[in-house]
Design an enzyme around this catalytic site. Structure first.
Site, mmCIF file in Angstrom:
data_model
loop_
_atom_site.group_PDB
_atom_site.id
_atom_site.type_symbol
_atom_site.label_atom_id
_atom_site.label_comp_id
_atom_site.label_asym_id
_atom_site.label_seq_id
_atom_site.Cartn_x
_atom_site.Cartn_y
_atom_site.Cartn_z
ATOM 1 N N LYS C 78 16.436 -131.073 -64.594
ATOM 2 C CA LYS C 78 15.153 -130.769 -63.946
ATOM 3 C C LYS C 78 14.932 -131.724 -62.781
ATOM 4 O O LYS C 78 15.278 -132.911 -62.867
ATOM 5 C CB LYS C 78 14.019 -130.886 -64.969
ATOM 6 C CG LYS C 78 12.660 -130.406 -64.463
ATOM 7 C CD LYS C 78 11.571 -130.529 -65.528
ATOM 8 C CE LYS C 78 10.231 -129.985 -65.033
ATOM 9 N NZ LYS C 78 9.173 -130.083 -66.073
ATOM 10 N N SER C 159 6.070 -126.042 -66.575
ATOM 11 C CA SER C 159 6.632 -126.388 -65.285
ATOM 12 C C SER C 159 8.168 -126.349 -65.251
ATOM 13 O O SER C 159 8.751 -126.289 -64.171
ATOM 14 C CB SER C 159 6.171 -127.793 -64.884
ATOM 15 O OG SER C 159 6.727 -128.766 -65.747
ATOM 16 N N SER C 183 5.196 -127.932 -70.952
ATOM 17 C CA SER C 183 6.150 -127.548 -69.909
ATOM 18 C C SER C 183 7.585 -127.318 -70.373
ATOM 19 O O SER C 183 8.406 -126.832 -69.601
ATOM 20 C CB SER C 183 6.137 -128.588 -68.784
ATOM 21 O OG SER C 183 4.971 -128.423 -68.011
#
Ligand SMILES: [Mg+2]
Ligand SMILES: [Zn+2]
Lengths: 490, 95, 493
Positions: C78, C159, C183
């Site tokens: 990420k 997210s 998330s």
């Protein structure tokens, strides 16, 4: 109680002063990073990724900084808070990479304490206690340089993150002198404790000076805060100028705005920073990157045990146990170096000689060092050499005059007094045979004066003493000479 | 509590975010909405409750006072939009 | 061998170990898949060279018999994790071009365990969002489509949207995610994969771009429970560089995996049955309850009285911390700078932050600034911290009685891009079931439970006691065995 007043058109005004002193904690590394705190390095060479607030960097507290803050609190007889925590003070400035300063607002590590100041070192009665509100730990900011480029300011983060103790006084001071005495005393204590080197030139100690004025007996007036004043002289100047400025404003019908001001040493005035101020709202909140600081008993015990004898205790011991005059005791304890030097000297000459040793140190040594522009650290004469000199006087080897000569030679050559006395034969003599011989010569050479003396001109006795001394190049023991002359002149 | 555009501007300037008139106009109702929605926390009785400090019980660990970092100026300045002579450069600040 | 990209972490690790294929074959397979999947916009940076280097190291290690736990496994990272020398933007224009000189502890741990990096994964800007639509680099598309024949673009959630899409589309066998208020779990549920948020403090936050420090926690996202256990083992561990890191040993979660949960007591919090949640969610929840019962667990209804306050509490604490954490993005030391002609320092700050931050990030910074500002601190932030304590206390109480909690992960299946982006609160409600465990710092996993009528995945969440990741993983394994979720999206990209 200080009777310092500012005489205005409407009468006398009292000045109320509180100080926030930022003292750099003596530590090798910064408060939350492993970067060095060394002064004067190349720009940005003592900066870690944490100090530069790179994304994802996290603070880890330095144990020594916590320890020093606690020891300092103990030295100020302050309340130590076993539970404290760090808060974020949020504001934007180019010297503050994180966009917040890690400080302590809600739960400082040290609470209330006090400092005793002496306005007159000769007089215990001039003592006054100044309250300490709190001490908290916080990060120092970086440094901006404005004069390196026409359109840019340059940022150096070397100082950024260095540990500071903010020592906040109560508004207990009433004159520039009291403020000066407070800062000098605080500095002395920090240096005794070893938690701050007190070096004001290098910015290790800076004060935010809070000043307000009021008619005696009235409520506190509105205060202004003059930031980052870095010498005792300037602090006192700020108070004088700011107080009279406020009196002028008030007496001309104006009112004081609570604001931050800046001291301009060149113009000798304080200047408003309102321009840069604009509604500060620091939005303090507990730093979620850090857990509360919890102090264990064993740690507190160790901190207390590590404290040295502090200036007040020392001063009282010098006056009491050593029987020194208040003035001597005050001078000898004012600076930790002086006390150390004196105690080294005392260790060799013995407490019985404390008075003579202290007088010699304060008058002879300090006098000479001043003359030579030197300090105790750079003194050419060591405590043990000084001790030897004092012993030579005590055992009659040197007269007062001779000891002064020897001391001068010591200052020039750094030699031991004993060696000097030997080499230059500066020993004082009490040998009656030798002295009688000289007296006989003097009397023979001044037969007529002898006659006059014997004829009743007693005043001439001094003349014979002088002649004998002269003939012996100052080495004759004055007492013995007097005695033998009386005999010889009959 | 109600946030007007003046408040939006004050908050925006505290947060150092430039907002146009249009943005301020748009933000005011948005913020009011959200703040009005979180208002409901006021109804919770929190008497005698200490604010949470550490979500999972943990102890603050301290570092030894050793110099273990620094001396990496190139790394520190590597991503700077403007670095000169070993400094970060910013628009001149007049104090 | 059919197609390496169909394989998960365990299968790749074992296949490389047993010599059924080389690590290089695996890396090349996934690199090829990533190249073909640009339409999903899952990656912000592709780093095939990194993946290949790790693969070759793995093949060499196998030859010399020194394989590491993740040798031969290429992962997606990420974009919230700082990766040395590789652009790290946290999904923000503010950090465009930022190449850290350091490696985050979590990505560093994974690489030290032999894993390679396929690239950086797209995400909501600074992890603020639940649909990946706040990314400065454009929204990520879910590989899933509704079975209505239409091809409306769906969100993978957020997210960690790029992370979710990458795993669901078989672009990576496993990825890192981060979870501040759901998330990891919500996107995992949206795309039919498994994702676990461990106990707060299990994974170091060092080098992970901060959103809300007291909530941020890294975790793995992968095809199944075992793969998550393997990856979490490599990611987790005490880090002296993070004050909030937990100094506890990392259990051997994979070795201790067991779907035997007979006698475990699983709580069903009644406050999680909320108005307006589509009944497909209730249905899958009931199904999950049945599976747990079938696995021999005892089902107990429990109460978490302060549940309804979790979301508002979160939307005070998270923005407050974020408003301060994001103050460092000022255009001075890294990232973007916008300096208006003849402007002063403050003008530069305001212009830089106005241009560098997107709408949602600005909105949250404003909220956070407001709730911390003079006069509001006690009413908002302090009150929220107290309510947070009450929410944590609710969990402590029920965990005296039960071992785990079973709840929905999200209140709906994946929704279409643009459907909620203009209604912040509707968007925030996505995390209504995820946020409580975040506020309490508890381990929580989302496992795929099935498809809804439109053919979209739905997930359920298992929440455990602090540090009981093992219990969570074991129950999730039992769940997985019964759910037998095999559905996967048709490749249209
Ligand atoms: Mg101050
Ligand atoms: Zn301060």
């Amino acid at each position: 109680m200080s009777d310092y007043r500012i005489q205005g058109a409407t009468g006398a005004w009292e000045v109320v002063i509180g100080l926030e002193v930022h003292a750099q904690v003596t530590s090798a590394a910064k408060l939350f990073s492993g970067a060095s705190t060394e002064f004067g390095a190349e720009p940005n060479t003592q900066v870690s990724l944490i100090d530069a607030a790179m994304p994802g960097m996290l603070p880890i507290p330095n144990a020594e900084c916590i320890r020093q803050a606690v020891r300092t609190g103990m030295a100020l007889e302050a309340q130590i808070n076993p539970w404290s925590r760090f808060d974020r003070k949020n504001y934007f400035y180019a010297d503050l990479p994180q966009g917040y300063q890690i400080s302590q607002l809600y739960h400082p590590i040290v609470g209330e304490g006090e400092i005793e100041i002496l306005l007159d070192p000769k007089d215990e009665a001039s003592a006054k206690r100044i309250g300490i509100e709190r001490i908290h730990l916080e990060q120092d900011a970086g440094k901006l340089m404005h004069d390196q480029h026409p359109s840019y300011s340059y940022v150096d983060l070397n100082r950024c993150g260095v540990a500071l103790m903010e020592i906040v006084s109560k508004p207990d001071m009433r004159s520039p002198e009291e403020a000066g005495a407070y800062v000098r005393k605080l500095r002395a204590i920090l240096r005794y404790v070893g938690s701050c080197d007190g070096n004001m030139e290098q910015g290790s100690m800076r004060a935010d000076v809070n000043v307000s004025v009021r008619k005696p007996g009235d409520e506190f007036g509105t205060r202004t805060e003059t930031k980052n004043v870095n010498s005792v002289r300037f602090i006192m100047a700020v108070i004088e100028h700011e107080a009279s400025r406020q009196v002028d404003v008030l007496e001309s019908g104006g009112s004081i705005v609570q604001e931050t001001r800046l001291w301009d040493p060149d113009k000798n005035e304080t200047r408003s920073l309102r321009s840069k101020e604009e509604a500060h709202d620091y939005r303090y909140f507990p730093d979620p990157d850090l857990l509360p600081v919890e102090l264990e008993d064993a740690f507190l015990v160790e901190c207390r045990a590590s404290l040295p004898e502090l200036p007040d205790a020392k001063r009282r011991r010098y006056e009491g146990a050593l029987g020194l005059p208040a003035y001597n005791a005050a001078v000898l304890t004012a600076e930790v170096e002086t006390a150390r030097w004196f105690e080294a000297l005392l260790a060799e000459v013995g407490d019985a000689q404390a008075l003579r040793a202290s007088n010699w140190l304060i008058s002879d040594l300090f006098g000479a060092l001043n003359r030579l522009g030197k300090t105790l650290e750079t003194s050419p004469v060591s405590p043990s050499q000084a001790a030897e000199l004092l012993k030579l006087v005590a055992d009659g080897t040197l007269s007062g005059t001779l000891s002064k000569q020897v001391f001068e030679i010591m200052l020039e050559t750094g030699q031991d007094p004993g060696a000097i006395v030997e080499e230059r034969g500066l020993k004082q003599t009490s040998d009656t045979g030798a002295i009688d011989k000289v007296i006989a010569d003097v009397m023979a050479a001044n037969a007529n004066k002898v006659a006059e003396y014997r004829g009743g001109k007693d005043k001439l006795f001094g003349f014979f003493v002088g002649q004998t001394m002269k003939a012996m190049a100052g080495k004759g023991n004055p007492a013995v000479i007097n005695e033998l002359l009386k005999k010889a002149l009959g | 509590m109600s946030v007007d555009t003046a408040t939006v501007r004050k908050i925006a300037s505290l947060a150092r975010i430039a907002v146009s008139d249009a943005e301020a106009e748009a933000l005011a109702p948005e913020l009011n909405n959200i703040l009005g929605w979180v208002e409901q926390l006021q109804e919770v009785d929190v008497s005698g409750v200490a604010p949470m400090t550490a979500v999972i019980p943990n102890h603050l660990r301290l570092r030894e006072d050793k110099v273990t970092d620094g001396g990496i100026r190139e790394d520190v300045l590597a991503n700077a939009p403007n670095a000169e002579h070993g400094f970060f450069a910013v628009p001149k600040v007049i104090e | 061998m059919s197609n390496v990209t169909d394989l998960g972490i365990a299968a790749i690790r074992d296949g490389v170990r047993d010599g059924r294929f080389s690590a290089r074959e695996v890396a090349e397979g996934f690199i090829g898949a990533v190249e073909k999947a640009k339409a999903l916009n899952a990656f912000t940076v592709e780093t095939p060279e990194h993946a290949l280097a790790a693969a070759d190291a793995a093949d060499a290690a196998r030859a010399s018999g020194e394989l590491k736990p993740l040798s031969g496994v290429p992962l997606g990272i990420k974009d919230l994790f700082a990766t040395k020398g590789v652009q790290t933007t946290a999904g923000s224009r503010m950090l465009q071009g930022f190449e850290p000189v350091y490696e985050s502890t979590v990505s560093g741990n994974l690489f030290a365990a032999g894993a390679g990096m396929l690239g950086k994964l797209n995400m909501d800007e600074f992890a603020m969002g639940s649909s990946n639509e706040t990314s400065a680099w454009g929204p990520v598309l879910s590989p899933w489509r509704r079975n209505d024949g239409g091809n409306a673009a769906l969100t993978p959630g957020g997210s960690s949207g790029g992370s979710a899409s990458a795993v669901a589309a078989r672009l990576a066998p496993g990825v890192t995610g981060t979870d501040t208020g759901g998330s990891i779990r919500q996107p995992a549920a949206f795309v039919g994969i498994t994702g676990i948020k461990p106990t707060y403090g299990r994974c170091s936050r060092w080098g992970m771009v901060a959103f809300a420090s007291s909530l941020d926690q890294a975790g793995p996202m992968a095809h199944d429970v075992r793969d998550c256990a393997i990856m979490l083992e490599a990611m987790a561990g005490f880090d002296s560089k993070d004050s909030t890191s937990l100094d506890v040993p990392v259990p051997n979660w994979e070795a201790a995996l067991s779907s035997d949960i007979r006698g475990k007591r699983i709580g069903i919090p009644k406050e999680y049955r909320i108005e307006g949640v589509p009944e497909e969610i209730d249905r899958v929840w009931e199904q999950g309850i049945a599976w747990m019962r079938d696995a021999g667990a005892e089902i107990v209804e429990v109460s978490l009285p302060h549940t309804k306050y979790a979301l508002p509490t979160y939307y005070i604490i998270a923005p407050a911390e974020a408003s301060s954490n994001l103050a460092r993005y000022d255009g001075v030391r890294y990232g973007q700078r916008v300096a208006p002609e003849g402007g002063n320092l403050q003008d530069m700050y305001e212009a830089t932050r106005a241009a560098g931050f997107g709408k949602e990030v600005k909105r949250r910074i404003m909220i956070g600034t407001y709730v911390l500002s003079a006069g509001f601190y006690d009413a908002y932030f302090n009150q929220a911290q107290k309510v947070r304590a009450l929410i944590a206390r609710d969990f402590e109480r029920v965990f005296e009685d039960v071992d785990l909690l079973l709840t929905p992960t999200a209140p709906s299946a994946a929704f279409g891009l643009g459907e909620k982006s203009n209604d912040p609160i509707a968007m925030y409600l996505n995390d209504v079931f995820a946020v409580p465990a975040s506020l309490a710092g508890l381990p929580a996993i989302s496992v795929p439970a099935g498809l809804n009528a439109q053919g979209l995945p739905l997930g359920l969440q298992l929440i455990g006691r602090a540090l009981d990741e093992q219990g969570v993983l074991n129950a999730a394994l039992a769940f997985e065995e019964r759910a037998g979720f095999k559905a996967r999206p048709e490749a249209w990209w």
